[in-house]
Design a protein around this motif. Structure first.
Motif, PDB file in Angstrom:
ATOM      1  N   TRP A 351      57.680  37.304  38.675  1.00 46.12           N
ATOM      2  CA  TRP A 351      56.701  36.228  38.499  1.00 46.12           C
ATOM      3  C   TRP A 351      57.112  35.028  39.323  1.00 46.12           C
ATOM      4  O   TRP A 351      58.297  34.718  39.426  1.00 46.12           O
ATOM      5  CB  TRP A 351      56.703  35.903  37.004  1.00 46.12           C
ATOM      6  N   ILE A 352      56.163  34.344  39.943  1.00 42.56           N
ATOM      7  CA  ILE A 352      56.491  33.108  40.657  1.00 42.56           C
ATOM      8  C   ILE A 352      55.803  31.898  40.039  1.00 42.56           C
ATOM      9  O   ILE A 352      56.382  30.855  39.884  1.00 42.56           O
ATOM     10  CB  ILE A 352      56.012  33.118  42.144  1.00 42.56           C
ATOM     11  N   ASP A 353      54.529  32.086  39.696  1.00 48.52           N
ATOM     12  CA  ASP A 353      53.725  30.907  39.414  1.00 48.52           C
ATOM     13  C   ASP A 353      52.744  31.160  38.277  1.00 48.52           C
ATOM     14  O   ASP A 353      52.412  32.300  37.988  1.00 48.52           O
ATOM     15  CB  ASP A 353      52.931  30.564  40.687  1.00 48.52           C
ATOM     16  N   HIS A 354      52.238  30.065  37.714  1.00 51.94           N
ATOM     17  CA  HIS A 354      51.242  30.176  36.644  1.00 51.94           C
ATOM     18  C   HIS A 354      49.927  30.749  37.152  1.00 51.94           C
ATOM     19  O   HIS A 354      49.053  31.064  36.364  1.00 51.94           O
ATOM     20  CB  HIS A 354      50.905  28.802  36.067  1.00 51.94           C
ATOM     21  N   THR A 355      49.775  30.838  38.466  1.00 53.96           N
ATOM     22  CA  THR A 355      48.455  31.149  39.005  1.00 53.96           C
ATOM     23  C   THR A 355      48.152  32.642  39.095  1.00 53.96           C
ATOM     24  O   THR A 355      47.101  33.006  39.597  1.00 53.96           O
ATOM     25  CB  THR A 355      48.299  30.559  40.412  1.00 53.96           C
ATOM     26  N   THR A 356      49.055  33.484  38.618  1.00 57.24           N
ATOM     27  CA  THR A 356      48.787  34.925  38.674  1.00 57.24           C
ATOM     28  C   THR A 356      47.446  35.251  37.997  1.00 57.24           C
ATOM     29  O   THR A 356      47.173  34.763  36.900  1.00 57.24           O
ATOM     30  CB  THR A 356      49.905  35.686  37.934  1.00 57.24           C
ATOM     31  N   LEU A 357      46.660  36.085  38.629  1.00 57.39           N
ATOM     32  CA  LEU A 357      45.399  36.509  38.002  1.00 57.39           C
ATOM     33  C   LEU A 357      45.663  37.695  37.082  1.00 57.39           C
ATOM     34  O   LEU A 357      46.521  38.525  37.368  1.00 57.39           O
ATOM     35  CB  LEU A 357      44.396  36.959  39.063  1.00 57.39           C
ATOM     36  N   PRO A 358      44.877  37.820  36.007  1.00 56.70           N
ATOM     37  CA  PRO A 358      45.039  39.001  35.153  1.00 56.70           C
ATOM     38  C   PRO A 358      44.665  40.283  35.912  1.00 56.70           C
ATOM     39  O   PRO A 358      43.792  40.250  36.782  1.00 56.70           O
ATOM     40  CB  PRO A 358      44.043  38.766  34.022  1.00 56.70           C
TER      41      PRO A 358
END
Ligand code: SAM
Length: 753
Positions: A351-358
């Motif tokens: 994981w890198i960021d909060h912006t991962t899409l489901p």
């Protein structure tokens, strides 16, 4: 004696259905809302004779449609509306004609109940104008046979959809379920009725009819109300998954009525009348009462389960004006979607960021562009992040992915996610143990205000990861990864890196709360470890079940999926071929070559011949220069993307944009849909393309069938998903070339003289 429906030819069947509907229209006192008539005391037949109150289109449907399927969605309209478009695209992809003389994929027309009702009413009205009703029916049937043969009725509900198929059309529900993002489960529709108009007699008659048709073995049907009583206190570990979806179709079984009869009485009656054919588990916690072994011992058919659920119509007016009507739905679940990535959704381990899409959403964004031309489809994403689009594309047959991202650790992150999802179950068990240890140590340290993890191996990993996190994370800014950090990460092993991502997640998700003193480090780490452990548990359950069950494939062309026994039916999941067995030419699904999983590249350098681009550009910014750079990135990458579509083919561009922040963080206007749509229309022409809407007959727009789609997370933000179909502009021949051709013809003509 009348020919039974199933023996009629489709032409006979259509004439028969029109005749029945016409007679019903004549019989009803006024052809308006019968409920309204009943309200004012108009005699429309005694309550309880449900059939007498059917509208003509309902009578038509009952006589015309052959197979009825039901699809329950993982998320309802409170979260997104893309699930409908995805289902419709998958229906087109996996429908075929049986016995009708066409080799083309069926050009299906999909109509909502309202659209269908008005279609039937128009046809019946035309018939009623004739003095010779019999000839008028024959004539109308002949005129509209081609339409009815390819018209599917879709009854959309808040979190589900019923689908009615005409005689020639066949569906492959296993493929639709296994390839989808948002379908939770599907199977045959047994009974669907406005709950106030439903009756015990119809309910039981439909159930009996269904059993006669589908339960031919000596095994019994399991019948279960999806009730709060049996589930809500016991499905805590799935809370997140159920919210905004399955939670809302549960019923209170002990208080529920089917028309005039209490459900408990209806079920008692069913059990008495059909005891040897139906097994209704005792009320009680599902994990005990519905256990597979118990079902087996009761002689139940393990491949399927008949559920009673409730859903509501999609409100056509705000709920403050009108409440949506409620429906009781009974369906026989044949397949459940157990896509391995869905357990993780926007929380893959690397994981890198909060912006991962489901994964659910990304899968749907890809599916809405189907059906595709035969041959290989190239799906591209220049902002691939953690690899969501890559994994979702690669699960499908005949798809290749062209993904890139310029983040210095994105390539590693994607490789680590790939590695995680291809581990054997022994490894997953081992890793699960590690997570449990982190969880319990963190719990204890939180209590003791302690600093260190106990076990030496874990402690060494922990310290290494903590050190790296502290080097990269900066207050109020994106983490910065220097060359040293990247190489440290690359040289570590998978377990070290997973520890790093875990700590990074705990740190970044709580950065502000740590600062304000509203969160504590060990508690935050415990929660992250617990979340990941629960997801790993779910993955293990799927993998272990999939390992022991047969490799039998229910449908032709389903080799990319795995099918296995779950508690209630057959589960579908992706067939993941580990890298070391991968065919490096990467031609078929699931075969990913690690070296080229994604490229590390700037989106401005993206250059492939894609059929489909599915992407989620960055939208966060921290500085003024950041905003300017972001603006340039949006404009320039759009040009790149238009250029990266396969020449001379329709290209699909699906983008996910920020729409509205719920927490007061604005994004510039140019990242939003109003600006983006204008930009696409303006630039497309420069690249020899025009934006088209493919001519399809869909449910009317009001029924949420078309773009723009939305997706919203409960707390943070709402996003818009745009879908552009970009068609090459076919330029008319220039006058000059016409002239040359004409002259040439004239010359040849004269030379023959
Ligand atoms: C919103 S995220 C996409 C997340 C992705 N959909 C996922 O599920 O993981 C945007 C991504 O764009 C990448 N990015 C930002 N600027 C870029 C650029 N100029 N070129 C390529 N990638 C860029 C970021 O590294 C980030 O991973």
């Amino acid at each position: 004696l009348q020919t039974p429906l199933f023996e009629m030819s489709p032409a006979e069947r259509l004439r028969h259905a029109l005749r029945q509907a016409f007679d019903q229209k004549q019989q009803l006192p006024v052809d308006t809302d019968t409920a309204l008539l009943r309200d004012v005391g108009f005699p429309v037949g005694p309550r309880g004779t449900e059939d007498q109150l059917l509208k003509p289109d309902q009578v038509f449907s009952a006589n015309w449609f052959v197979t009825k399927y039901f699809f329950l969605f993982k998320k309802n309209l409170s979260v997104t509306n893309i699930q409908f478009a995805e289902l419709f695209a998958l229906l087109r992809t996996h429908a075929s004609y049986q016995g009708r003389d066409t080799h083309l994929s069926p050009h299906l027309q999909l109509l909502s109940r309202d659209d269908f009702r008005s279609l039937i009413n128009h046809v019946l009205h035309d018939i009623s104008l004739s003095s010779d009703i019999d000839s008028a029916i024959v004539n109308s049937a002949a005129t509209f046979q081609d339409v009815f043969d390819r018209t599917i009725l879709v009854a959309q509900f808040y979190g589900s959809c019923a689908v009615y198929l005409p005689p020639y059309v066949q569906l492959e529900p296993s493929l639709i379920c296994g390839e989808s993002g948002y379908i939770h489960s599907c199977g045959h529709l047994v009974y669907l009725r406005n709950v106030e108009k439903a009756t015990k007699e119809r309910f039981i008659a439909n159930l009996e009819h269904h059993l006669d048709e589908h339960y031919t073995s000596h095994r019994r049907a399991t019948l279960i109300p999806y009730s709060h009583e049996a589930f809500t206190d016991h499905d805590d570990h799935e809370r997140e998954m159920l919210r905004g979806g399955l939670e809302d179709v549960k019923i209170h079984a002990t208080k529920y009525f089917i028309g005039a009869d209490a459900l408990v009485d209806v079920l008692d009656d069913v059990q008495q009348r059909m005891g040897n054919r139906v097994w209704i588990p005792e009320p009680g916690p599902y994990s005990i009462e519905h256990d597979l072994a118990t079902r087996d011992a009761e002689g139940a058919d393990l491949a399927r389960t008949i559920w009673i659920i409730a859903d509501q119509e999609i409100p056509s007016a705000p709920v403050t004006v009108e409440a949506g009507r409620r429906f009781v739905i009974v369906y026989d679940q044949l397949f459940a979607n157990k896509n391995r990535y869905h357990e993780f959704d926007e929380n893959k381990p690397a994981w890198i960021d909060h912006t991962t899409l489901p994964h659910t959403l990304t899968g749907a964004m890809i599916n809405i562009t189907r059906p595709w031309d035969p041959g290989t489809t190239l799906v591209g994403d220049p902002f691939a992040g953690t690899g969501t689009s890559l994994f979702e594309a690669a699960k499908l047959p005949n798809v290749e992915a062209a993904c890139s991202d310029n983040h210095p650790i994105a390539k590693q992150v994607v490789a680590d996610n790939h590695a995680f999802f291809t581990q054997p179950v022994e490894w997953l068990h081992d890793y699960r143990t590690e997570l449990t240890r982190i969880e319990s140590d963190a719990e204890q340290f939180d209590r003791e205000h302690n600093r260190r993890l106990r076990k030496s191996k874990l402690q060494e990993r922990y310290e290494w990861a903590e050190d790296l996190v502290h080097r990269c994370v900066r207050p109020d800014a994106e983490p910065a990864f220097g060359a040293d950090d990247v190489s440290a990460l690359k040289q570590a092993d998978l377990r070290h890196r997973l520890m790093f991502y875990l700590l990074l997640k705990a740190e970044r998700r709580n950065a502000r709360a740590f600062k304000s003193g509203d969160a504590r480090w060990w508690a935050a780490l415990r929660d992250e470890a617990r979340g990941l452990r629960q997801r790993t548990d779910a993955l293990l359950r799927t993998d272990e079940a999939a390992e022991v069950t047969s490799e039998s494939i229910p449908a032709e062309g389903a080799e990319h999926l795995r099918f296995f026994q779950t508690r209630y039916s057959v589960g579908t999941t992706t067939r993941f071929v580990p890298i070391d067995r991968a065919n490096t030419s990467g031609r078929s699904s699931g075969r990913l070559d690690q070296a080229e999983l994604i490229r590390e590249a700037d989106a401005l350098d993206f250059e492939r011949a894609c059929n489909v681009i599915v992407t989620d550009p960055p939208y966060g910014f921290n500085t003024e220069e950041g905003v300017i750079a972001l603006g340039t990135l949006y404009r320039e990458t759009l040009k790149r993307l238009l250029e990266s579509l396969k020449p001379r083919r329709d290209g699909h561009l699906v983008v996910c944009l920020p729409e509205q922040s719920f927490i007061g963080r604005g994004t510039p206007w140019f990242t939003r849909r109003g600006a983006y749509i204008r930009l696409v229309f303006a630039l497309a022409e420069d690249f020899g393309r025009e934006v088209v809407r493919i001519g399809q007959v869909f449910p009317s727009r009001r029924r949420t069938a078309g773009p723009p789609y939305y997706w919203q997370s409960e707390r943070a933000l709402r996003r818009t998903i745009l879908h552009f179909v970009l068609r090459p502009i076919s330029r008319p021949q220039t006058p000059d070339s016409d002239l040359v051709a004409t002259l040439g013809r004239a010359k040849r003509f004269s030379s023959r003289l």
